[in-house]
Design a protein around this motif. Structure first.
Motif, PDB file in Angstrom:
ATOM      1  N   PHE A  45      -8.127   1.967   5.613  1.00 20.93           N
ATOM      2  CA  PHE A  45      -8.276   0.522   5.762  1.00 20.93           C
ATOM      3  C   PHE A  45      -9.043  -0.081   4.595  1.00 20.93           C
ATOM      4  N   ALA A  46      -9.919   0.701   3.955  1.00 18.74           N
ATOM      5  CA  ALA A  46     -10.646   0.210   2.779  1.00 18.74           C
ATOM      6  C   ALA A  46      -9.673  -0.081   1.638  1.00 18.74           C
ATOM      7  N   TYR A  47      -8.638   0.761   1.497  1.00 23.09           N
ATOM      8  CA  TYR A  47      -7.631   0.517   0.459  1.00 23.09           C
ATOM      9  C   TYR A  47      -6.775  -0.702   0.807  1.00 23.09           C
ATOM     10  N   LEU A  48      -6.482  -0.879   2.086  1.00 21.16           N
ATOM     11  CA  LEU A  48      -5.739  -2.066   2.509  1.00 21.16           C
ATOM     12  C   LEU A  48      -6.557  -3.321   2.231  1.00 21.16           C
ATOM     13  N   GLN A  61      -1.080  -0.905  -4.463  1.00 19.73           N
ATOM     14  CA  GLN A  61      -2.157   0.085  -4.495  1.00 19.73           C
ATOM     15  C   GLN A  61      -1.546   1.438  -4.158  1.00 19.73           C
ATOM     16  N   VAL A  62      -1.659   2.391  -5.078  1.00 23.68           N
ATOM     17  CA  VAL A  62      -1.233   3.757  -4.820  1.00 23.68           C
ATOM     18  C   VAL A  62      -2.458   4.555  -4.393  1.00 23.68           C
ATOM     19  N   VAL A  63      -2.321   5.320  -3.311  1.00 22.97           N
ATOM     20  CA  VAL A  63      -3.369   6.233  -2.871  1.00 22.97           C
ATOM     21  C   VAL A  63      -2.737   7.609  -2.778  1.00 22.97           C
ATOM     22  N   SER A  64      -3.325   8.575  -3.487  1.00 24.04           N
ATOM     23  CA  SER A  64      -2.802   9.934  -3.463  1.00 24.04           C
ATOM     24  C   SER A  64      -3.963  10.902  -3.337  1.00 24.04           C
ATOM     25  N   SER A  65      -3.671  12.180  -3.474  1.00 25.39           N
ATOM     26  CA  SER A  65      -4.675  13.223  -3.292  1.00 25.39           C
ATOM     27  C   SER A  65      -4.575  14.237  -4.429  1.00 25.39           C
ATOM     28  N   ASP A  66      -5.679  14.906  -4.695  1.00 29.18           N
ATOM     29  CA  ASP A  66      -5.677  15.897  -5.776  1.00 29.18           C
ATOM     30  C   ASP A  66      -5.071  17.234  -5.363  1.00 29.18           C
ATOM     31  N   ASN A  67      -4.627  17.349  -4.117  1.00 29.04           N
ATOM     32  CA  ASN A  67      -3.950  18.584  -3.689  1.00 29.04           C
ATOM     33  C   ASN A  67      -2.731  18.288  -2.814  1.00 29.04           C
ATOM     34  N   ARG A 124      -8.882  -3.655  -0.079  1.00 29.33           N
ATOM     35  CA  ARG A 124      -8.883  -3.867  -1.539  1.00 29.33           C
ATOM     36  C   ARG A 124      -7.600  -4.551  -1.987  1.00 29.33           C
ATOM     37  N   LEU A 125      -6.482  -4.083  -1.442  1.00 31.92           N
ATOM     38  CA  LEU A 125      -5.186  -4.683  -1.784  1.00 31.92           C
ATOM     39  C   LEU A 125      -5.169  -6.152  -1.379  1.00 31.92           C
ATOM     40  N   GLN A 126      -5.633  -6.459  -0.180  1.00 35.94           N
ATOM     41  CA  GLN A 126      -5.627  -7.843   0.297  1.00 35.94           C
ATOM     42  C   GLN A 126      -6.560  -8.720  -0.538  1.00 35.94           C
ATOM     43  N   THR A 127      -7.676  -8.183  -0.983  1.00 39.07           N
ATOM     44  CA  THR A 127      -8.580  -8.932  -1.848  1.00 39.07           C
ATOM     45  C   THR A 127      -7.901  -9.243  -3.170  1.00 39.07           C
ATOM     46  N   ARG A 128      -7.212  -8.261  -3.735  1.00 41.01           N
ATOM     47  CA  ARG A 128      -6.468  -8.495  -4.986  1.00 41.01           C
ATOM     48  C   ARG A 128      -5.385  -9.549  -4.784  1.00 41.01           C
ATOM     49  N   MET A 129      -4.716  -9.502  -3.629  1.00 37.64           N
ATOM     50  CA  MET A 129      -3.675 -10.492  -3.338  1.00 37.64           C
ATOM     51  C   MET A 129      -4.262 -11.894  -3.283  1.00 37.64           C
ATOM     52  N   GLU A 130      -5.429 -12.032  -2.658  1.00 37.56           N
ATOM     53  CA  GLU A 130      -6.081 -13.339  -2.557  1.00 37.56           C
ATOM     54  C   GLU A 130      -6.501 -13.867  -3.933  1.00 37.56           C
ATOM     55  N   HIS A 131      -7.042 -12.982  -4.774  1.00 45.46           N
ATOM     56  CA  HIS A 131      -7.438 -13.396  -6.122  1.00 45.46           C
ATOM     57  C   HIS A 131      -6.209 -13.845  -6.920  1.00 45.46           C
ATOM     58  N   HIS A 132      -5.117 -13.080  -6.760  1.00 44.11           N
ATOM     59  CA  HIS A 132      -3.874 -13.419  -7.453  1.00 44.11           C
ATOM     60  C   HIS A 132      -3.360 -14.785  -7.004  1.00 44.11           C
ATOM     61  N   ALA A 133      -3.419 -15.052  -5.695  1.00 39.11           N
ATOM     62  CA  ALA A 133      -2.960 -16.335  -5.162  1.00 39.11           C
ATOM     63  C   ALA A 133      -3.832 -17.482  -5.679  1.00 39.11           C
ATOM     64  N   LEU A 134      -5.129 -17.250  -5.761  1.00 35.96           N
ATOM     65  CA  LEU A 134      -6.041 -18.291  -6.277  1.00 35.96           C
ATOM     66  C   LEU A 134      -5.760 -18.589  -7.737  1.00 35.96           C
ATOM     67  N   LEU A 157       0.881  -1.160   0.000  1.00 37.09           N
ATOM     68  CA  LEU A 157       0.000   0.000   0.000  1.00 37.09           C
ATOM     69  C   LEU A 157       0.921   1.213   0.000  1.00 37.09           C
ATOM     70  N   LEU A 158       0.871   1.988  -1.082  1.00 38.25           N
ATOM     71  CA  LEU A 158       1.802   3.094  -1.300  1.00 38.25           C
ATOM     72  C   LEU A 158       1.025   4.406  -1.238  1.00 38.25           C
ATOM     73  N   VAL A 159       1.102   5.079  -0.104  1.00 38.27           N
ATOM     74  CA  VAL A 159       0.271   6.245   0.169  1.00 38.27           C
ATOM     75  C   VAL A 159       1.066   7.538  -0.026  1.00 38.27           C
ATOM     76  N   ALA A 160       0.537   8.429  -0.854  1.00 34.17           N
ATOM     77  CA  ALA A 160       1.127   9.755  -1.094  1.00 34.17           C
ATOM     78  C   ALA A 160       2.600   9.669  -1.475  1.00 34.17           C
ATOM     79  N   PRO A 161       2.923   8.938  -2.560  1.00 32.80           N
ATOM     80  CA  PRO A 161       4.338   8.823  -2.938  1.00 32.80           C
ATOM     81  C   PRO A 161       4.942  10.197  -3.230  1.00 32.80           C
ATOM     82  N   ALA A 162       6.077  10.483  -2.648  1.00 34.02           N
ATOM     83  CA  ALA A 162       6.731  11.785  -2.832  1.00 34.02           C
ATOM     84  C   ALA A 162       7.461  11.814  -4.172  1.00 34.02           C
TER      85      ALA A 162
END
Length: 193
Positions: A175-178, A127-133, A180-190, A95-100
């Motif tokens: 936590f919703a983004y986390l 998962q990248v999460v950023s902001s419009d400002n 989502r990331l974990q759900t994607r990880m589970e699908h990938h593992a399956l 989970l990559l939040v607000a990459p500088a």
């Protein structure tokens, strides 16, 4: 991943994450979590920060999810560009939040040694999460980094740098983004199974 064997590794950015930062709250809330500690939070050296991340991942053989903020995201990208396969395989997601954007003209000189930012595809779900400002990265640049890294992207409205200064002390929405990331990880593992 809903099993006790996964561990969460908190990767703070420049100047670390203080007690009231969401990363500290998450570290205290998530099971099996630890923080990557840096010897120097104020004058970061890319080699030192990447080495500290590598050491934290290698210290425990359990699978890991990285939860990075700001310069921590760039540290993850540098680590992934040169890490041995056995450790890359240990990381299940990031989970990559607000990459500088350390390549932007207004970037603080102390962070410029992290440029150029690796543009290699990350070999784990991300998962990248950023902001419009966000003063540290434009929306266009955050989306570009997500594309390069093969990450899903989420852009928040008016969330600043997603830190204490922008009012994100607990950041429960994250936590919703986390999840989502974990759900994607589970699908990938399956799919791989």
């Amino acid at each position: 991943m809903r099993n006790e064997s996964i561990r969460y590794l908190i990767v703070p950015g420049w100047q670390g994450s203080p007690q009231n930062h969401w990363q500290t709250h998450w570290q205290n809330s998530l099971p099996n979590s630890a923080r990557v500690e840096q010897a120097d939070w104020l004058t970061p050296r890319r080699e030192d920060w990447v080495a500290a991340l590598a050491e934290a991942i290698a210290a425990d053989s359990r699978p890991v999810i990285l939860i990075a903020h700001s310069l921590g995201c760039i540290t993850v990208a540098h680590w992934a560009a040169s890490a041995p396969v056995q450790f890359l395989q240990q990381v299940r997601g990031a989970l990559l939040v607000a990459p500088a954007d350390v390549e932007r003209p207004a970037c603080a000189p102390a962070l410029r040694n992290f440029a150029p930012i690796p543009t290699d595809l990350l070999p784990f779900a991300s998962q990248v999460v950023s902001s419009d400002n966000d003063p540290a990265v434009s929306v266009e640049r955050a989306l570009e980094l997500a594309r390069h890294w093969g990450a899903e992207a989420g852009i928040l409205a008016g969330a600043g740098h997603i830190n204490v200064k922008s009012g994100h002390q607990r950041w429960e929405q994250g936590f919703a983004y986390l999840y989502r990331l974990q759900t994607r990880m589970e699908h990938h593992a399956l799919r791989r199974a």
